[in-house]
Design an enzyme around this catalytic site. Structure first.
Site, short mmCIF file in Angstrom:
data_model
loop_
_atom_site.label_atom_id
_atom_site.label_comp_id
_atom_site.label_asym_id
_atom_site.label_seq_id
_atom_site.Cartn_x
_atom_site.Cartn_y
_atom_site.Cartn_z
N ASP A 176 0.86 -1.17 0.00
CA ASP A 176 0.00 0.00 0.00
C ASP A 176 0.92 1.24 0.00
O ASP A 176 2.13 1.12 0.09
CB ASP A 176 -0.96 -0.03 1.20
CG ASP A 176 -2.21 0.81 0.95
OD1 ASP A 176 -3.26 0.52 1.54
OD2 ASP A 176 -2.13 1.75 0.12
C1 GLC Z 1 -4.29 4.28 -0.25
C2 GLC Z 1 -5.21 3.14 0.10
C3 GLC Z 1 -5.30 2.10 -0.97
C4 GLC Z 1 -5.17 2.75 -2.33
C5 GLC Z 1 -3.74 3.26 -2.43
C6 GLC Z 1 -3.49 3.98 -3.76
O1 GLC Z 1 -3.57 4.70 0.87
O2 GLC Z 1 -5.01 2.47 1.34
O3 GLC Z 1 -6.57 1.43 -0.79
O4 GLC Z 1 -5.42 1.81 -3.36
O5 GLC Z 1 -3.42 4.14 -1.35
O6 GLC Z 1 -4.25 5.14 -3.82
#
Ligand code: GLC
Length: 721
Positions: free
Chosen positions: A261
């Site tokens: 993430d």
């Molecule tokens: C965010 C979220 C994730 C998302 C990623 C890209 O922090 O936790 O669900 O897909 O970053 O935006």
């Protein structure tokens, strides 16, 4: 659990051959995902791609910029490896569908798949080929802002909705998106509903509640997966080798890749499981995180870790092999990227958005059949801070919406009612505490025949990091309902929210209540069509609605306990005699100050028809499983839709089992007076569970309920040997 069918043999051998040609730096480039929207990155992005130091880009959706980046990757690099272009297409791209919690309220897999397919088409026309969805975290805590992105509290429904979305994204056309399952795993159990907080989940609950949707979506062909930010039982998911090596790759034979993430790799140091970012990169790589989402840790540290003999080259090779395998499997090497193609006319997408929004609406109360309004409904007074909010109605996780196509409730009502409509927002936002506009609102309401209030939460009050301890209506909205209800006019309340809210007073005071989640682009026409009867109302709750925040977590598939509350043991705090002796009350599992049931149970939703269930009976029961049949009749005066639901309970097992578990559902639509037999067949596989050491089917007695929601009373017992 059985092994997934997706083996990727052909793609893997192509990846193997390519891998042998790459330098260490080029290999590491395939593990680097950068943020195309970051000014500091985009200025040097072309050079980074040309030098093979970047393999994927997130948040670049200008089709011409994407086409240029792909051309550089294909023609100006040593090996022509295409880029993955990622974007969060959570519930739409240009056309916005209901938030996932609203999509779940449709219980309609075909519809959810169609919405994902349309989203994929719109995003692919901007060069996007990868999305970070479906989010399949089972969510049982309305305080958690990300419940909005989830499909609710139930593993079965979450799995059905998630696999439908995977099929819609990975649809086999040139407009497909690679899906990414998130957030692996158990993120919905973040302590006290605070985002990113600790999760402590016993393996028996992890495997029976939180993991099944992930396994189902992998079996449906998902090829990428994202660990959660949270630590899982003390080991952050982004550095958790048990989760990503033992379980995901070892037990499930996952052949795709894991993307972290956002900066979740360097955050391992913040968690305190490693000393610094270099060690974070080392732990994440060893744990099986293939790609570093904008953390910069892999780009900065992996090469030195290998060259200094700390990280084995074979680990890098395996991580890169899996990324290349997915790129081959997704056809990226075989398809010629085409710059901005004309997107199909938005009309089809808009009508799908209307259908999805209509089917997501849940009718919770309808006193005296107030709804649908009759044609001569007289003058309508439309009030509330969300009645004319074409942006807020879209909900969380919306970046690329075509706002020009978003139709508010007020716009839709004005188009239908003309001068029979009066409108006032009364409160400037959902958080507005001022009642200065109340007199004006009272005056308007007095001149009308019906009052429709559109209330709830602005979109920013749910979604990532937007958690609330008090999950009531924000601001002065509850007071507005009370004031309007005291005027003696029929009052309809429409709630737009990204979570189940505590609306007990609203339900008591209003004559009709519709739960609308955040319905998206076509919120206005959908709500108008349902309230006026041009569309059926068929949504069913994917989450329980609590009576009070103190009940949270409250969900239907809870444990039986050794002291379940009964009518005999239930006592209300106001009924306790003064001086009551110590053991005179209680001795059961409940709260003294609130009834133990939810305000509305999982699976609940009224229809414009009225359905009667009878004659539930066993067709067969044997070695393979059982089949039951039930007769459903529409005894109402209008045609209506019903979502027939089947729940089971394993009455005696080697581990405690939930009092009920949803195992099947079917949609039917019956004219007034019509009835139909509905059948369900379940196998022993459907009744398996993890008992603490293995997945088992255990012979014995099962109770089976069939009905309109998780409190269905019509049931029978089945003996399976
Ligand atoms: C965010 C979220 C994730 C998302 C990623 C890209 O922090 O936790 O669900 O897909 O970053 O935006």
């Amino acid at each position: 659990m059985e092994r997934p069918v997706v083996a990727l043999v052909g793609a893997r051998s192509r990846a193997e051959r390519l891998l042998d040609k790459l330098s260490l730096s080029e290999k590491i480039g395939q593990l680097v995902l950068v943020d195309g929207a970051d000014e500091n990155v985009s200025q040097s992005l072309h050079r980074a791609v040309a030098e093979g130091r970047v393999g994927s880009v997130i948040n670049e959706v200008d089709p011409l910029k994407v086409a240029k980046l792909q051309r550089i990757a294909r023609e100006e690099t040593a090996h022509g490896i295409p880029l993955l272009i990622g974007r969060d297409v959570i519930h739409g791209f240009k056309t916005i569908f209901p938030i996932p919690l609203g999509l779940a309220a449709t219980w309609n897999e075909e519809l959810v798949e169609a919405c994902a397919k349309t989203s994929a088409e719109e995003a692919a026309h901007h060069g996007v080929n990868w999305t970070f969805a479906p989010m399949i975290d089972v969510s049982r805590d309305p305080r958690w802002g990300r419940i909005a992105e989830s499909f609710g509290e139930d593993p079965y429904l979450t799995a059905r909705m998630g696999t439908a979305m995977v099929r819609g994204f990975q649809n086999g056309t040139e407009d497909q998106l690679l899906s990414c399952l998130k957030h692996f795993a158990g993120y919905g159990a973040s302590e006290s509903g605070k985002d990113y907080d600790t999760t402590n989940i016993p393996e028996i609950e992890l495997r029976n509640v939180y993991l099944p949707p992930f396994k189902a979506c992998l079996d449906a062909g998902a090829l990428t997966i994202m660990p959660s930010f949270s630590d899982l039982n003390g080991i952050p998911a982004s550095g958790n080798a048990w989760l990503m090596r033992d379980l995901l790759r070892g037990e499930w034979c996952f052949a795709g890749f894991v993307v972290s993430d956002w900066c979740s790799i360097p955050q391992l140091a913040m968690h305190g499981v490693v000393e610094n970012e270099r060690d974070a990169a080392l732990q994440a790589a060893r744990a099986g995180v293939n790609m570093d989402m904008v953390g910069g840790s892999y780009a900065t540290h992996l090469e030195a870790l290998v060259e200094n003999g700390i990280l084995a080259p074979a680990v890098i090779d395996e991580l890169v092999r899996e990324v290349l395998t997915v790129k081959f499997e997704a056809g990226l090497f075989d398809s010629v990227p085409r710059p901005m193609r004309p997107t199909a006319s938005p009309d089809q997408a808009t009508s799908l958005a209307l259908r999805a929004a209509q089917e997501s609406l849940v009718l919770l109360k309808n006193n005296d059949g107030l709804l649908p309004f009759s044609a001569d409904s007289g003058k309508v007074c439309l009030l509330g801070p969300l009645a004319d909010q074409a942006y807020e109605q879209l909900g969380t996780w919306v970046f690329d919406a075509d706002l020009s196509r978003s139709v508010s409730v007020k716009d839709a009502f004005a188009q239908r009612l003309g001068d029979r409509l009066s409108f006032d927002c009364v409160l400037k936002t959902s958080r507005d505490k001022s009642l200065a506009g109340l007199d004006q609102a009272r005056q308007l309401a007095r001149e009308c025949d019906h009052v429709v209030l559109v209330l709830g939460e602005e979109s920013i009050l749910s979604g990532e990091a937007h958690c609330r301890a008090d999950v009531g209506l924000p601001g002065a909205q509850a007071s507005l309902v009370s004031e309007m209800s005291s005027l003696g006019k029929p009052v309809v309340v429409v709630v737009m929210a990204g979570r189940p809210l505590v609306i007990s007073d609203v339900v008591r005071e209003a004559d009709a209540v519709v739960y609308a989640w955040h319905p998206g682009t076509m919120a206005g026409p959908a709500i108008c069509n349902v309230l006026f009867g041009d569309a059926d109302v068929r949504g069913r709750l994917p989450v329980s609605l609590p009576r009070a925040a103190g009940q949270i977590p409250i969900y239907y598939a809870h444990g039986h306990t050794g002291k379940p509350v009964t009518a005999d043991t239930l006592v209300h705090i106001d009924d306790i005699a003064p001086g009551a002796p110590q053991t005179s009350i209680g001795n059961a599992s409940f709260h003294l100050d609130v009834h133990p049931s939810p305000l509305f149970p999982f699976g609940f939703g009224l229809s414009y028809g009225r359905f009667l269930y009878k004659d539930l009976h066993l067709i067969t029961a044997g070695a393979k499983g059982f089949e039951v049949a039930v007769n459903v009749a529409n005894i109402g005066e209008r045609a209506g839709s019903e979502t027939v639901q089947l729940y089971t309970r394993d009455l005696v097992a080697s581990a405690t089992r939930p009092v009920r578990e949803l195992k099947a559902h079917k949609h039917i639509r019956l004219d007034a007076g019509e009835h139909r037999e509905v059948r369900f067949a379940l196998t022993r596989e459907d009744l398996k569970f993890f008992n603490g050491s293995e997945y088992v089917f255990e012979p014995g007695r099962f109770r089976v309920w069939v009905g309109a929601d998780s409190t269905a009373s019509l049931s029978l017992e089945v003996q399976l040997d």
